[in-house]
Each structure stands twice: as C-alpha cells, then as structure tokens.
Design a protein around this motif. Structure first.
Motif, PDB file in Angstrom:
ATOM      1  N   LEU A 161       0.944  -1.056  -0.139  1.00 50.48           N
ATOM      2  CA  LEU A 161       0.002  -0.130  -0.004  1.00 50.48           C
ATOM      3  C   LEU A 161       0.675   1.240  -0.006  1.00 50.48           C
ATOM      4  O   LEU A 161       0.768   2.025  -0.847  1.00 50.48           O
ATOM      5  N   TYR A 162       1.821   1.309   0.959  1.00 52.95           N
ATOM      6  CA  TYR A 162       2.776   2.436   0.946  1.00 52.95           C
ATOM      7  C   TYR A 162       3.532   2.637  -0.438  1.00 52.95           C
ATOM      8  O   TYR A 162       3.614   3.924  -1.055  1.00 52.95           O
ATOM      9  N   ILE A 163       4.154   1.717  -0.752  1.00 48.28           N
ATOM     10  CA  ILE A 163       5.064   1.525  -1.994  1.00 48.28           C
ATOM     11  C   ILE A 163       4.057   2.099  -3.096  1.00 48.28           C
ATOM     12  O   ILE A 163       4.611   3.055  -3.944  1.00 48.28           O
ATOM     13  N   SER A 164       2.977   1.670  -3.422  1.00 48.68           N
ATOM     14  CA  SER A 164       1.898   2.085  -4.452  1.00 48.68           C
ATOM     15  C   SER A 164       1.706   3.433  -4.591  1.00 48.68           C
ATOM     16  O   SER A 164       1.414   4.057  -5.460  1.00 48.68           O
ATOM     17  N   GLU A 165       1.387   3.781  -3.187  1.00 52.65           N
ATOM     18  CA  GLU A 165       0.964   5.446  -3.260  1.00 52.65           C
ATOM     19  C   GLU A 165       2.087   6.252  -3.611  1.00 52.65           C
ATOM     20  O   GLU A 165       2.197   7.583  -3.709  1.00 52.65           O
ATOM     21  N   LEU A 166       3.484   5.907  -3.276  1.00 53.66           N
ATOM     22  CA  LEU A 166       4.555   6.725  -3.395  1.00 53.66           C
ATOM     23  C   LEU A 166       5.261   6.680  -4.751  1.00 53.66           C
ATOM     24  O   LEU A 166       5.965   7.637  -5.225  1.00 53.66           O
ATOM     25  N   ALA A 167       5.006   5.496  -5.528  1.00 51.86           N
ATOM     26  CA  ALA A 167       5.642   5.240  -6.905  1.00 51.86           C
ATOM     27  C   ALA A 167       4.840   6.047  -7.834  1.00 51.86           C
ATOM     28  O   ALA A 167       3.786   5.833  -7.946  1.00 51.86           O
ATOM     29  N   PRO A 168       5.805   6.405  -8.814  1.00 53.57           N
ATOM     30  CA  PRO A 168       5.028   7.001 -10.093  1.00 53.57           C
ATOM     31  C   PRO A 168       4.482   5.936 -11.106  1.00 53.57           C
ATOM     32  O   PRO A 168       5.171   4.824 -10.694  1.00 53.57           O
ATOM     33  N   ALA A 169       3.309   6.359 -11.819  1.00 51.89           N
ATOM     34  CA  ALA A 169       2.688   5.193 -12.445  1.00 51.89           C
ATOM     35  C   ALA A 169       3.681   4.209 -13.219  1.00 51.89           C
ATOM     36  O   ALA A 169       3.561   3.220 -13.377  1.00 51.89           O
ATOM     37  N   HIS A 170       4.806   5.023 -14.126  1.00 56.61           N
ATOM     38  CA  HIS A 170       5.535   4.161 -15.110  1.00 56.61           C
ATOM     39  C   HIS A 170       6.252   3.138 -14.155  1.00 56.61           C
ATOM     40  O   HIS A 170       6.958   2.404 -15.219  1.00 56.61           O
ATOM     41  N   GLU A 196      -3.572  -1.644  -6.901  1.00 55.02           N
ATOM     42  CA  GLU A 196      -3.783  -0.625  -7.909  1.00 55.02           C
ATOM     43  C   GLU A 196      -5.398  -0.562  -8.090  1.00 55.02           C
ATOM     44  O   GLU A 196      -5.814   0.338  -8.656  1.00 55.02           O
ATOM     45  N   ILE A 197      -6.185  -1.821  -8.030  1.00 51.41           N
ATOM     46  CA  ILE A 197      -7.737  -1.816  -8.392  1.00 51.41           C
ATOM     47  C   ILE A 197      -8.519  -1.039  -7.555  1.00 51.41           C
ATOM     48  O   ILE A 197      -9.657  -0.907  -7.884  1.00 51.41           O
ATOM     49  N   PHE A 198      -8.084  -0.602  -6.249  1.00 52.75           N
ATOM     50  CA  PHE A 198      -9.073   0.082  -5.306  1.00 52.75           C
ATOM     51  C   PHE A 198      -9.017   1.397  -5.087  1.00 52.75           C
ATOM     52  O   PHE A 198      -7.849   1.803  -5.129  1.00 52.75           O
ATOM     53  N   PRO A 199      -9.845   2.077  -5.086  1.00 52.66           N
ATOM     54  CA  PRO A 199      -9.618   3.663  -4.938  1.00 52.66           C
ATOM     55  C   PRO A 199      -9.167   4.242  -3.644  1.00 52.66           C
ATOM     56  O   PRO A 199      -9.417   3.316  -2.542  1.00 52.66           O
ATOM     57  N   LEU A 200      -8.661   5.278  -3.383  1.00 47.18           N
ATOM     58  CA  LEU A 200      -8.237   5.728  -2.059  1.00 47.18           C
ATOM     59  C   LEU A 200      -8.898   5.496  -0.808  1.00 47.18           C
ATOM     60  O   LEU A 200      -8.563   5.154   0.274  1.00 47.18           O
ATOM     61  N   ALA A 213     -10.036  -2.579   1.886  1.00 45.55           N
ATOM     62  CA  ALA A 213     -10.082  -3.282   1.008  1.00 45.55           C
ATOM     63  C   ALA A 213      -8.870  -4.404   0.747  1.00 45.55           C
ATOM     64  O   ALA A 213      -9.107  -5.574   0.636  1.00 45.55           O
ATOM     65  N   ILE A 214      -7.686  -3.765   0.884  1.00 42.93           N
ATOM     66  CA  ILE A 214      -6.414  -4.638   0.605  1.00 42.93           C
ATOM     67  C   ILE A 214      -6.430  -5.314   1.857  1.00 42.93           C
ATOM     68  O   ILE A 214      -5.966  -6.440   1.744  1.00 42.93           O
ATOM     69  N   ALA A 215      -6.795  -4.861   3.143  1.00 42.64           N
ATOM     70  CA  ALA A 215      -6.992  -5.825   4.242  1.00 42.64           C
ATOM     71  C   ALA A 215      -7.760  -6.930   4.138  1.00 42.64           C
ATOM     72  O   ALA A 215      -7.486  -8.008   4.699  1.00 42.64           O
ATOM     73  N   ILE A 216      -8.891  -6.674   3.710  1.00 40.68           N
ATOM     74  CA  ILE A 216      -9.841  -7.861   3.171  1.00 40.68           C
ATOM     75  C   ILE A 216      -9.363  -8.946   2.395  1.00 40.68           C
ATOM     76  O   ILE A 216      -9.105  -9.960   2.793  1.00 40.68           O
TER      77      ILE A 216
END
Length: 437
Positions: free
Chosen positions: A134-143, A393-397, A403-406
């Motif tokens: 979760l942390y890495i996906s929110e910090l990393a640029p999309a590419h 990637e598939i869940f909104p903020l 959702a990731i926890a579930i």
C-alpha cells in the motif's frame, strides 16, 4: 545533450534513486514475511524428530496454521491502522511485534508458549503484508509502480533464501547442536525487523494519505522532496485532491461490499485466494519433508535443495520486476499458471511412480528437485508479485486500506487452509495425489 537536458536527466535519476531507496526500506517488511516463511521448513524438519517436541500430525499443522491465523488478524488490523494512523505507523508496529515474537519463539519451552509466539509473529507479518505494498504503490510514479511494488515480492523471496541459508549454515556449523539450531533460526529473524525499525525515520509519510487526512502542505513538502520540483509537486497534490473528490463514500465495510466496488472486490479476493490454492506455501513450508520423501534423507541435502529452490525463486522474481511494466500483468500471469500446472503434474507423477516415496531412486530425487524449481520459477515471475501489484492498484483511495486488508486476510486464510491440510493429505493420500490436487 544540452545542459538543460542533462539537468533534467540528473533530476530524474535522483528522484528515481530516492523513491527506490524509500521503497527498499519499506520492503524490509516483505523480508520479514519471507524469512518467517522460509525458516519454518528448517524448524519443522528438526522438531518433528526432536524427542522433546515430536511435532507431527495436527501439532505440525497447527504450528504453521496458528501463525497464518495471526497473519489474517494482523492484516485486518493493519488495514485499519494504515488508514487511521498512517502507513509508516503500521510498518513500525509490525517491526516491534516481529522482534518480540521472534525472540519469544527462540525461548519457547512448551507447545503453547511456542504457538502463542507464532501467533504474535503472524500478526506482525499480517500488518506488514498490508502496509508495505500500500505504501509503495502510493509513493511510486505510475510508470515504475509495478516494478517498485514488486520489490516487496523480491524482498519476500530474499527473506526465504536467507532463511534457507541460515538453516543450511546452522546444520553444518560444528559448534551448533541440532537442539539449539531451531532456536537460532527463529531468533535471527529479529535482525531484519531491527533494520526496518532503524529505517522508518527516513521514510516520508504517504502523500496520498496526507492529502486524504487534510495535511495538504505536508503532502506538498513530501512530493517536493521526491520530485525535486515545486511546480510538479503542486500539480501532483492537485491531482490527488481531484481524485479524492471524485470518489464517493467512505472507507467502510458497507461501502466496500456495495455494488460500486463489487467487481474490484471479487477480483481482489480471487487473486488473493488463488495465489495460495495453487500450493506455493505448502511447497515452501514443507519443502524439506518433500525432499526427504523424494529420497534426500540427510538434513544437509534437504537444506541444500531448499537453497537451490530459494535461489531460483529470487532470480525469477528479478525477471518479473524487469518484465512487469513491459509485458503486462495478465500475459505473465497466464504463462506462469500454465508452467506451474505442468511442473506440479510432473512432481505428482514422479511421486506416484515411486509409490509415494517408498521406492525412490537418485533419478526420482533429482526429477523432483527440477520439478520444484520449475514450479517456483513460474510462480516467481507471475502469481507471486503480480497479485500484490494488482491488489494495490484496483481499489480507490477511500477504501484502499480496508479493501487490501480484506483481500490480504483472505490470502492468509487460504494459506492457513492449504498449510494445515497439506501434512494430513500427504500422510493419508501420499505426495502424488496431494500434489495433483
């Protein structure tokens, strides 16, 4: 190259290095996950024959399963913590719990103290399994997001390989007795947890989480540090604010299970559950027992084979990191699933041809090792990293943390079911039919 282009290249390289460095520190949570997964195979191999423990049957399954129950609980708690207190706090808590749990396992004197300590270690892994991707996906640029989130999976396989090397090393060291070695295997897990705790002060808060909590100025400062450009940082903050405004509802169970997110939830749960139903952790947890049944009787030989499997796992995870953002998620996943199915069928037929390990030969042992390596290789470039990338990637903020926890909790519950039932199926049906299932 003009001076302006050279400056832009240097800025791009600097921010890429910074983001990669931050992601590597955060991915230490994955190393904890991997180390605990890998170390169990050595511990199980020793304690099943130790006259003071004789971990067999349901005791054996319970020691693995109770940690996975802790993982499921930790994942659910971790999602809430990550949303309410921040991603860094969740990572910090997982490091503290892992240190306490690892030392407690090493000092255990009876079944229930050991099982309770394993439950605590499992909770730590459950928290980090949510917080890290979760942390890495929110910090990393999309590419480069797929590549950086895959660092989490790479850290897991490095942790597994490290555990295999520790088990092998402790087996061959002349001054470490078998009675002591399993305690060292558990206790040494506190070292990567301490490294994670030392690195957390260097981690910035997730800018998306900061904006979501109303700390816009702090988010802008984090992005300025990462992007090296105030204008780009302000534009990124504006985009995050816009995306949050477009999202309806709150991060509640009612919202997640509503019709709007139903498809995403089905996909997330399906990926998480099938990653375990294909049997990867049965192979990793009980690898030494599988190799023993395949004809490798000595502990050193079984531990050596685990190091070979762990090395293959690490190498093919690197391939996944290289290919993920180039080839795409779905093609790699399909290729990997086909390869895993063929490899597991080969392992099953090998065991059936030897009457489930009763008539093994040197050839059947090496065929089993090759089949295991092919299976793990196919998992490493497909279902291993891709599941965590797609789930992040598939869940909104607004619902992402919960959702990731579930989905992660479902992953751990499926892991628990497979890992608890494998030794029972293996005993009653034999390795051949168990692997075919």
């Amino acid at each position: 190259m003009t001076e302006e282009n050279l400056s832009q290249t240097r800025h791009h390289d600097a921010k890429s290095l910074l983001i990669t460095g931050i992601s590597l520190i955060a991915a230490m949570g994955g190393l904890l996950f991997g180390y605990d997964t890998g170390v169990m195979t050595g511990v199980i191999f020793i304690l099943q024959d130790d006259p003071n423990w004789l971990l067999q049957g349901w005791h054996l399954g319970l020691m693995v399963a109770i940690a996975l129950l802790g993982c499921a609980i930790g994942a659910l708690i971790g999602g809430r913590l990550a949303d309410q207190r921040g991603r860094r706090f969740a990572l910090f808590l997982s490091g503290v719990l892992f240190i306490i749990g690892s030392i407690a396992c090493a000092l255990a004197q009876d079944y229930w103290f050991l099982f309770g300590s394993r439950l605590l270690v499992g909770a730590a892994i459950g928290v980090t399994s949510v917080a890290t991707p979760l942390y890495i996906s929110e910090l990393a640029p999309a590419h480069i997001r797929g590549r950086l989130v895959s660092l989490y999976q790479f850290a897991i396989v490095i942790g597994i390989l490290a555990a295999f090397l520790v088990s092998w090393g402790l087996e061959v060291l002349p001054w470490v007795t078998t009675d002591e070695s399993w305690r060292w295997m558990f206790g040494l897990g506190a070292i990567p947890a301490a490294v994670l705790l030392l690195g957390i002060p260097w981690l910035p808060a997730s800018p998306r989480w900061l904006v979501h909590k109303g700390h816009v100025d702090r988010a802008r400062k984090v992005l300025e540090r990462i992007l090296h450009h105030p204008k780009h940082a302000s534009e990124a903050v504006d985009l995050v604010q816009l995306s949050i405004k477009k999202e309806d509802g709150t991060g509640s169970l009612k919202t997640i299970f509503g019709t709007k997110f139903r498809i995403a939830l089905i996909v997330g749960l399906g990926l998480a559950i099938f990653q375990q139903l294909i049997g990867i952790n049965a192979v990793l947890y009980y690898g030494d027992l599988i190799f023993k049944d395949a004809g490798f009787d000595e502990a050193a030989g079984a531990f050596r084979n685990e190091v070979i499997v762990g090395t293959v796992n690490a190498l093919f995870t690197l391939i996944a990191i290289w290919l993920l953002d180039k080839v795409g998620r779905v093609p790699l996943m399909l290729i990997g699933l086909i390869g895993m199915g063929l490899s597991m069928a080969a392992l099953s037929l090998t065991f059936l041809s030897t009457n489930n390990g009763q008539n093994t030969t040197e050839l059947s042992g090496w065929v089993s090792l090759i089949a295991m390596c092919c299976y793990v290789a196919c998992f490493a470039f497909s279902m291993g990293p891709i599941v965590w990338v797609m789930i992040s990637e598939i869940f909104p903020l607004k619902v992402r943390g919960l959702a990731i926890a579930i989905a992660t909790a479902a992953n751990w519950i499926a892991n628990l079911a497979v890992s608890f039932t494998f030794p029972i199926f293996n005993k009653d049906l034999g390795g051949g039919w168990t692997f075919m299932i």
